[in-house]
Scaffold this motif. Sequence first.
Motif, PDB file in Angstrom:
ATOM      1  N   ASN A 216       0.851  -1.172   0.000  1.00  0.00           N
ATOM      2  CA  ASN A 216       0.000   0.000   0.000  1.00  0.00           C
ATOM      3  C   ASN A 216       0.896   1.234   0.000  1.00  0.00           C
ATOM      4  O   ASN A 216       1.555   1.535   0.989  1.00  0.00           O
ATOM      5  CB  ASN A 216      -0.896   0.001   1.243  1.00  0.00           C
ATOM      6  CG  ASN A 216      -1.793   1.218   1.297  1.00  0.00           C
ATOM      7  OD1 ASN A 216      -2.246   1.701   0.265  1.00  0.00           O
ATOM      8  ND2 ASN A 216      -2.029   1.733   2.479  1.00  0.00           N
ATOM      9  N   GLN A 217       0.945   1.933  -1.126  1.00  0.00           N
ATOM     10  CA  GLN A 217       1.811   3.106  -1.267  1.00  0.00           C
ATOM     11  C   GLN A 217       0.953   4.345  -1.539  1.00  0.00           C
ATOM     12  O   GLN A 217       0.634   4.647  -2.684  1.00  0.00           O
ATOM     13  CB  GLN A 217       2.808   2.884  -2.409  1.00  0.00           C
ATOM     14  CG  GLN A 217       3.775   1.738  -2.146  1.00  0.00           C
ATOM     15  CD  GLN A 217       4.674   1.463  -3.334  1.00  0.00           C
ATOM     16  OE1 GLN A 217       4.489   0.494  -4.047  1.00  0.00           O
ATOM     17  NE2 GLN A 217       5.660   2.321  -3.553  1.00  0.00           N
ATOM     18  N   PRO A 218       0.575   5.061  -0.484  1.00  0.00           N
ATOM     19  CA  PRO A 218      -0.315   6.220  -0.642  1.00  0.00           C
ATOM     20  C   PRO A 218       0.255   7.315  -1.532  1.00  0.00           C
ATOM     21  O   PRO A 218      -0.505   8.146  -2.048  1.00  0.00           O
ATOM     22  CB  PRO A 218      -0.489   6.723   0.802  1.00  0.00           C
ATOM     23  CG  PRO A 218      -0.177   5.544   1.659  1.00  0.00           C
ATOM     24  CD  PRO A 218       0.889   4.787   0.922  1.00  0.00           C
ATOM     25  N   ASP A 219       1.582   7.341  -1.711  1.00  0.00           N
ATOM     26  CA  ASP A 219       2.173   8.365  -2.559  1.00  0.00           C
ATOM     27  C   ASP A 219       1.918   8.102  -4.041  1.00  0.00           C
ATOM     28  O   ASP A 219       2.124   8.980  -4.878  1.00  0.00           O
ATOM     29  CB  ASP A 219       3.685   8.455  -2.314  1.00  0.00           C
ATOM     30  CG  ASP A 219       4.392   7.125  -2.520  1.00  0.00           C
ATOM     31  OD1 ASP A 219       3.862   6.097  -2.054  1.00  0.00           O
ATOM     32  OD2 ASP A 219       5.466   7.113  -3.148  1.00  0.00           O
ATOM     33  N   ILE A 220       1.465   6.884  -4.387  1.00  0.00           N
ATOM     34  CA  ILE A 220       1.116   6.556  -5.778  1.00  0.00           C
ATOM     35  C   ILE A 220      -0.382   6.779  -5.944  1.00  0.00           C
ATOM     36  O   ILE A 220      -1.184   6.236  -5.173  1.00  0.00           O
ATOM     37  CB  ILE A 220       1.482   5.100  -6.110  1.00  0.00           C
ATOM     38  CG1 ILE A 220       2.990   4.897  -5.988  1.00  0.00           C
ATOM     39  CG2 ILE A 220       0.997   4.708  -7.502  1.00  0.00           C
ATOM     40  CD1 ILE A 220       3.448   3.480  -6.234  1.00  0.00           C
ATOM     41  N   PRO A 221      -0.803   7.573  -6.919  1.00  0.00           N
ATOM     42  CA  PRO A 221      -2.225   7.892  -7.052  1.00  0.00           C
ATOM     43  C   PRO A 221      -3.055   6.696  -7.524  1.00  0.00           C
ATOM     44  O   PRO A 221      -2.548   5.792  -8.193  1.00  0.00           O
ATOM     45  CB  PRO A 221      -2.228   8.994  -8.125  1.00  0.00           C
ATOM     46  CG  PRO A 221      -0.995   8.739  -8.924  1.00  0.00           C
ATOM     47  CD  PRO A 221       0.027   8.235  -7.945  1.00  0.00           C
ATOM     48  N   VAL A 222      -4.322   6.684  -7.128  1.00  0.00           N
ATOM     49  CA  VAL A 222      -5.271   5.692  -7.628  1.00  0.00           C
ATOM     50  C   VAL A 222      -5.703   6.127  -9.022  1.00  0.00           C
ATOM     51  O   VAL A 222      -6.096   7.274  -9.234  1.00  0.00           O
ATOM     52  CB  VAL A 222      -6.494   5.584  -6.691  1.00  0.00           C
ATOM     53  CG1 VAL A 222      -7.512   4.611  -7.272  1.00  0.00           C
ATOM     54  CG2 VAL A 222      -6.055   5.165  -5.295  1.00  0.00           C
ATOM     55  N   GLU A 223      -5.612   5.196  -9.987  1.00  0.00           N
ATOM     56  CA  GLU A 223      -5.932   5.546 -11.374  1.00  0.00           C
ATOM     57  C   GLU A 223      -6.935   4.559 -11.967  1.00  0.00           C
ATOM     58  O   GLU A 223      -7.066   3.427 -11.520  1.00  0.00           O
ATOM     59  CB  GLU A 223      -4.662   5.542 -12.233  1.00  0.00           C
ATOM     60  CG  GLU A 223      -3.622   6.554 -11.802  1.00  0.00           C
ATOM     61  CD  GLU A 223      -2.424   6.579 -12.739  1.00  0.00           C
ATOM     62  OE1 GLU A 223      -2.586   6.983 -13.908  1.00  0.00           O
ATOM     63  OE2 GLU A 223      -1.325   6.184 -12.290  1.00  0.00           O
ATOM     64  N   GLU A 224      -7.604   5.018 -12.995  1.00  0.00           N
ATOM     65  CA  GLU A 224      -8.503   4.155 -13.751  1.00  0.00           C
ATOM     66  C   GLU A 224      -7.713   3.503 -14.876  1.00  0.00           C
ATOM     67  O   GLU A 224      -7.018   4.189 -15.633  1.00  0.00           O
ATOM     68  CB  GLU A 224      -9.671   4.963 -14.309  1.00  0.00           C
ATOM     69  CG  GLU A 224     -10.825   4.086 -14.749  1.00  0.00           C
ATOM     70  CD  GLU A 224     -12.091   4.896 -14.986  1.00  0.00           C
ATOM     71  OE1 GLU A 224     -12.269   5.336 -16.139  1.00  0.00           O
ATOM     72  OE2 GLU A 224     -12.869   5.089 -14.023  1.00  0.00           O
ATOM     73  N   ILE A 225      -7.804   2.197 -14.970  1.00  0.00           N
ATOM     74  CA  ILE A 225      -7.001   1.414 -15.908  1.00  0.00           C
ATOM     75  C   ILE A 225      -7.936   0.616 -16.795  1.00  0.00           C
ATOM     76  O   ILE A 225      -8.914   0.017 -16.318  1.00  0.00           O
ATOM     77  CB  ILE A 225      -6.056   0.463 -15.135  1.00  0.00           C
ATOM     78  CG1 ILE A 225      -5.154   1.259 -14.183  1.00  0.00           C
ATOM     79  CG2 ILE A 225      -5.236  -0.400 -16.086  1.00  0.00           C
ATOM     80  CD1 ILE A 225      -4.637   0.459 -13.032  1.00  0.00           C
ATOM     81  N   GLU A 226      -7.633   0.575 -18.092  1.00  0.00           N
ATOM     82  CA  GLU A 226      -8.429  -0.200 -19.036  1.00  0.00           C
ATOM     83  C   GLU A 226      -7.512  -1.154 -19.780  1.00  0.00           C
ATOM     84  O   GLU A 226      -6.499  -0.735 -20.363  1.00  0.00           O
ATOM     85  CB  GLU A 226      -9.157   0.724 -20.011  1.00  0.00           C
ATOM     86  CG  GLU A 226     -10.316   0.057 -20.731  1.00  0.00           C
ATOM     87  CD  GLU A 226     -11.195   1.066 -21.465  1.00  0.00           C
ATOM     88  OE1 GLU A 226     -11.564   0.777 -22.615  1.00  0.00           O
ATOM     89  OE2 GLU A 226     -11.485   2.136 -20.872  1.00  0.00           O
ATOM     90  N   LEU A 227      -7.867  -2.442 -19.751  1.00  0.00           N
ATOM     91  CA  LEU A 227      -7.041  -3.489 -20.350  1.00  0.00           C
ATOM     92  C   LEU A 227      -7.882  -4.350 -21.276  1.00  0.00           C
ATOM     93  O   LEU A 227      -9.058  -4.607 -21.006  1.00  0.00           O
ATOM     94  CB  LEU A 227      -6.429  -4.384 -19.253  1.00  0.00           C
ATOM     95  CG  LEU A 227      -5.702  -3.691 -18.103  1.00  0.00           C
ATOM     96  CD1 LEU A 227      -5.359  -4.700 -17.019  1.00  0.00           C
ATOM     97  CD2 LEU A 227      -4.450  -2.990 -18.612  1.00  0.00           C
TER      98      LEU A 227
END
Length: 303
Positions: A216-227
Amino acid sequence: MGRKLQGLQRMLVILNKLKGYQRYVPREELEEYVSRRMEERDGTPVDLRTLQRDFNEIEELFGIHIRFSKKQNGYHIDEEDELKSEQYNRLLLNFDLLNAIDHTSNLHTYVLAEHHRPMDNECLPLLIKAIKFSHPVTFSYLYVREEGKIREKRVLPHYLKEDQQRWYLLAYDDGILKTFSAVCIRNLRIHDEETFKRDMNINVEELFKDSYGIWNQPDIPVEEIELSYDALDGSFLKSVPLHPSQEVLIDNETEFRIRLRLRITNDFVMALLSRSRSLTVIRPQHLRERVRKVYEEALKRNT
């Protein structure tokens, strides 16, 4: 602890001690080892009569024969049974973890187990004991990503969490909740003369909601990913989603497309690469470029 469960744990401790040994284990050493391990699990000490009864039950339950040699003054597993004992390797890894599956036991309040047995680690029973009785622990910690640098740690253990057959300790280190890989812990010591007040208000599920795996790295933003994948890979990802946030956008004979929402960590990228036969990263663009760069560098190394 029920008598049947205690007996099973004791048998597994015996097998764990004898399995793979190239020498005979003296009776006194075996008694001392089994007693110590059972005491760590809130069990009772054992004597020769108890061991003999356990040997008989091991033969009946597992088909493994434990012999005593007067000449060598010790116990061993018959050579022809050594290969057979490997079939139980996962079962032998950690015995208190069997309780974690049983929700009638309070172990599930501090062990977050998955449905398969983890890789072996001898410090797990001691960590469980420290968490259960709220004892601080000290250990030497190996930082693999820092070229094997070792630092001494004194922490307040709160949870064990399993991820991909590896166990991790969640503990407060100088007031900050951190994650430690159990396989990197050395020289573990429980300070059983001390206790602390365990924080029971930690929402562990919320803590890792936006993460892939344990980091869990709060400094990395949560992003929307499409695969996008082909139908074959899609059939697997439908049964084993990449992440709880997985949402199916397209599912037909030619394409399986999903949307996720999480932090793009190294662990997540490695997970994508492990099933990349038909992978197309639609977005975000920086993840697409990151995956492409990994393959470009791999191609250079292998041409």
